[in-house]
Every structure is written in C-alpha cells, then in structure tokens.
Design an enzyme around this catalytic site. Structure first.
Site, PDB file in Angstrom:
ATOM      1  N   LYS A  52       0.840  -1.214  -0.114  1.00 41.89           N
ATOM      2  CA  LYS A  52       0.010   0.106   0.082  1.00 41.89           C
ATOM      3  C   LYS A  52       0.960   1.364   0.108  1.00 41.89           C
ATOM      4  O   LYS A  52       0.607   2.220  -0.621  1.00 41.89           O
ATOM      5  CB  LYS A  52      -1.005   0.100   1.229  1.00 41.89           C
ATOM      6  CG  LYS A  52      -1.995  -1.103   1.099  1.00 41.89           C
ATOM      7  CD  LYS A  52      -2.817  -1.439   2.506  1.00 41.89           C
ATOM      8  CE  LYS A  52      -3.975  -2.519   2.254  1.00 41.89           C
ATOM      9  NZ  LYS A  52      -4.509  -2.871   3.453  1.00 41.89           N
ATOM     10  N   GLN A  96      -4.316  -1.627   9.780  1.00 42.67           N
ATOM     11  CA  GLN A  96      -4.420  -2.927   9.327  1.00 42.67           C
ATOM     12  C   GLN A  96      -4.943  -4.244  10.056  1.00 42.67           C
ATOM     13  O   GLN A  96      -4.571  -4.287  11.196  1.00 42.67           O
ATOM     14  CB  GLN A  96      -2.766  -3.387   8.810  1.00 42.67           C
ATOM     15  CG  GLN A  96      -2.722  -4.464   7.941  1.00 42.67           C
ATOM     16  CD  GLN A  96      -3.308  -4.376   6.571  1.00 42.67           C
ATOM     17  OE1 GLN A  96      -3.591  -3.525   5.856  1.00 42.67           O
ATOM     18  NE2 GLN A  96      -3.816  -5.721   5.909  1.00 42.67           N
ATOM     19  N   ASP A 119     -10.747   2.967   4.256  1.00 41.07           N
ATOM     20  CA  ASP A 119     -11.027   1.130   4.078  1.00 41.07           C
ATOM     21  C   ASP A 119     -12.676   0.882   4.043  1.00 41.07           C
ATOM     22  O   ASP A 119     -12.854  -0.236   3.880  1.00 41.07           O
ATOM     23  CB  ASP A 119     -10.532   0.592   5.400  1.00 41.07           C
ATOM     24  CG  ASP A 119      -9.310  -0.233   5.118  1.00 41.07           C
ATOM     25  OD1 ASP A 119      -8.993  -0.755   3.958  1.00 41.07           O
ATOM     26  OD2 ASP A 119      -8.408  -0.537   6.237  1.00 41.07           O
TER      27      ASP A 119
HETATM   28  N1  GUN Z   1      -6.608  -7.070   6.347  1.00 41.17           N
HETATM   29  C1  GUN Z   1      -7.137  -7.875   5.217  1.00 41.17           C
HETATM   30  N2  GUN Z   1      -7.442  -6.918   4.045  1.00 41.17           N
HETATM   31  C2  GUN Z   1      -7.592  -5.634   4.851  1.00 41.17           C
HETATM   32  C3  GUN Z   1      -8.042  -4.505   4.173  1.00 41.17           C
HETATM   33  O1  GUN Z   1      -8.492  -4.340   3.182  1.00 41.17           O
HETATM   34  N3  GUN Z   1      -7.869  -3.268   5.170  1.00 41.17           N
HETATM   35  C4  GUN Z   1      -7.426  -3.678   6.521  1.00 41.17           C
HETATM   36  N4  GUN Z   1      -7.142  -2.442   7.234  1.00 41.17           N
HETATM   37  N5  GUN Z   1      -6.891  -4.541   6.828  1.00 41.17           N
HETATM   38  C5  GUN Z   1      -7.127  -5.857   5.926  1.00 41.17           C
END
Ligand code: GUN
Length: 296
Positions: A52, A96, A119
């Site tokens: 990311k 995350q 998110d």
């Molecule tokens: N863990 C797995 N997929 C995601 C996501 O799209 N966002 C976040 N914050 N954690 C994750």
C-alpha cells in the site's frame, strides 16, 4: 476463457490517479496523504501494508506508516487513532487487520473518523453504502466491482454466489452485487459455514466470488460452463522452491476451474492489486473533500 487481469487494470487506474495528483499539486495543493497503522509482525500484514505504501509513492501520494508492538494496549491504539483523526495533514488512514486478540477490532474501527475511513469499515460508511448513499466502500469489493465494469461483464439478472460473509469482503460484496446499478442487479446468494447443498448452489452460479480463505476450495466439478470466477483468496502455502519460502494460493483451483470459465481472476495478479488501487481512489476522494492548501 479470458483472464481478468487485475495487475494491468490496476496499473491503468494508478496512471489515472497519478494524473489527478499532478493536477492537484500543479494547482498548489498538497498531495493526498494516506497513513497506515500496523500492529505487530504478522508477515502477510507487513507485505500488504508495504504494498500500500509503495502504491502511494507510485501515484505521488504522501504516506505515513505507524508501527506499534503487538503488546500495545487497546487504549494506546485508540490514542494513535485519535491522533490521526486530529492530524490535519492526513486525509485518510487505515488500521491493518487482523489485530492481536486482546484488542476489540470493532471498537478500534468505530473510533476512526468516518471521513478518514478510507477502508470503508466504519459502521457509518457500511450503513451508508448499504442504503446506496455516498460512502467509502470497502476496498476489495470496490476493486472487484471496478474489474467487472472494466471488462463489461454482464451482472443484471445473473445468479451471483458469494462464498464467505466477512465484514471486509463477503458481506459488502453481496450488497454491491444486489444494488440497483451496474455492476449489480444480480440475484445474490451468500454462502457460509452453515450453508447446505453448497455444491448445487455453486453449480447454478453465473458468477462466483470466493472469499473464504481456503486454498483450492472451489474445484472444476462444482461449477458450470461459462461461469465468471472472482477469486479473493490469498493463502500463503510453504514452498521451499520459492525465494520467499511460500506461494500464494487462491480459494479456486485454477487448473480445473479455468477451462470451464468464461472469465477468471488469477492469484496473484487478480483481486489483490485492485484492492490497493481502490484504497488509493478512496484516499483521493477523501483528500478532495478536505481543504488542501500546501504550506509552502
Ligand atoms: N486485512 C485484510 N484486508 C484488509 C484491508 O482491506 N484493510 C485492512 N485495514 N486490513 C485488512
């Protein structure tokens, strides 16, 4: 059979976003700024967050990574969330997941300012999305919608089977596929651990979106000819022949399913890159909604 190439499609989208960023900065505004909180040392989470951050750099966003020990208390984490809520230089941020078991995920997600919740996990954003209002939609379902759109895949009146009901993928995906829009207007069945007759449900599916995290769960004998397959699974399997020591395996057994499919996403290179680009898109929107004068 046509491969739904998430890698290429996401690159096209990243180019579009990079162009937008250069327009913003040319006008004297600062670039969009995404922050990420990463708790602990989960290998997959580190990989995803790094991807990311790298994507931010590629499109000209500013990014900040806040790393916390897995012994951090829930209150300390909530303080970090509040700092980012208050930080005028941050347009959007993510925490995350998964978090260590001593921390209540929902409590942390609910503490995020919904205007910075890129998110799309905050109850306000999920609720607004369910009602068809403007909202940050979760990145993976948004990325899948974008992929179906860019490949002009017919969804109206189709039977779409969503495997899994997670808050991150399955649940929002089922809402988006059944909404009154394109892509959408599908007849949606959500399957989960209590579902009976899974085989016959899958065999009647025109579109299968698999998000259960079980490697090679869907096999060729379970699907009909001409099916559209979207594979969200990315499980790490130990593989000593790989430099990294593991390989990524989807929820769909590609070799037996692909010959029957009209369209199919590969793993890796399908849904994963689309998720990241959707996060960038949401951050760009969050930045546009804020006052962004550069401090130069
Ligand atoms: N863990 C797995 N997929 C995601 C996501 O799209 N966002 C976040 N914050 N954690 C994750």
């Amino acid at each position: 059979m046509i491969i739904l190439d998430g890698k290429k499609t996401s690159q096209d989208l990243r180019n579009e976003i990079a162009e937008e960023v250069s327009k913003i900065t040319t006008k004297g505004y600062r670039p969009p700024h995404l922050a990420a909180i990463l708790v602990g040392n989960n290998g997959a989470s580190i990989t995803y967050v790094n991807a990311k951050i790298k994507a931010c750099e590629e499109v000209g966003f500013k990014s900040t990574l806040v790393r916390l020990s897995d012994t951090v208390s829930q209150d300390e984490l909530l303080e970090e969330v509040e700092k980012l809520n208050q930080d005028e230089s941050v347009d959007g941020f993510i925490v995350q997941l998964p978090l260590p078991v001593h921390i209540r995920e929902q409590k942390v997600i609910t503490a995020i300012d919904p205007r910075k919740d890129v998110d799309g996990f905050h109850p306000q954003n999920l609720g607004r999305m369910a009602l068809g209002m403007t909202a940050f939609a979760p990145a993976t379902p948004s990325g899948i919608i974008e992929l179906l759109d860019r490949y002009n895949i017919e969804t109206g009146g189709k039977h779409c089977v969503v495997l899994g009901r997670s808050h991150i993928v399955g649940m929002p995906m089922s809402l988006l596929m059944s909404r009154n829009a394109y892509p959408g207007n599908a007849t949606v069945t959500v399957c989960h651990s209590h579902t009976r007759n899974l085989d016959s449900i899958l065999r009647s599916a025109d579109i299968i979106i698999a998000a259960v995290g079980r490697p090679n769960f869907v096999t060729g004998d379970m699907v009909k000819d001409g099916v559209v397959i979207v594979d969200v699974g990315i499980t790490r399997i130990v593989d000593t022949e790989k430099k990294s020591g593991y390989r990524l395996v989807g929820d769909v057994d590609f070799d037996s399913v692909a010959p029957k499919a009209a369209f199919i996403t590969p793993v890796p290179g399908g849904v994963g890159p689309m998720t990241i680009v959707s996060l960038l898109k949401n951050t760009l929107i969050a930045a546009r909604l804020r006052v962004r004068k550069t401090s130069k």
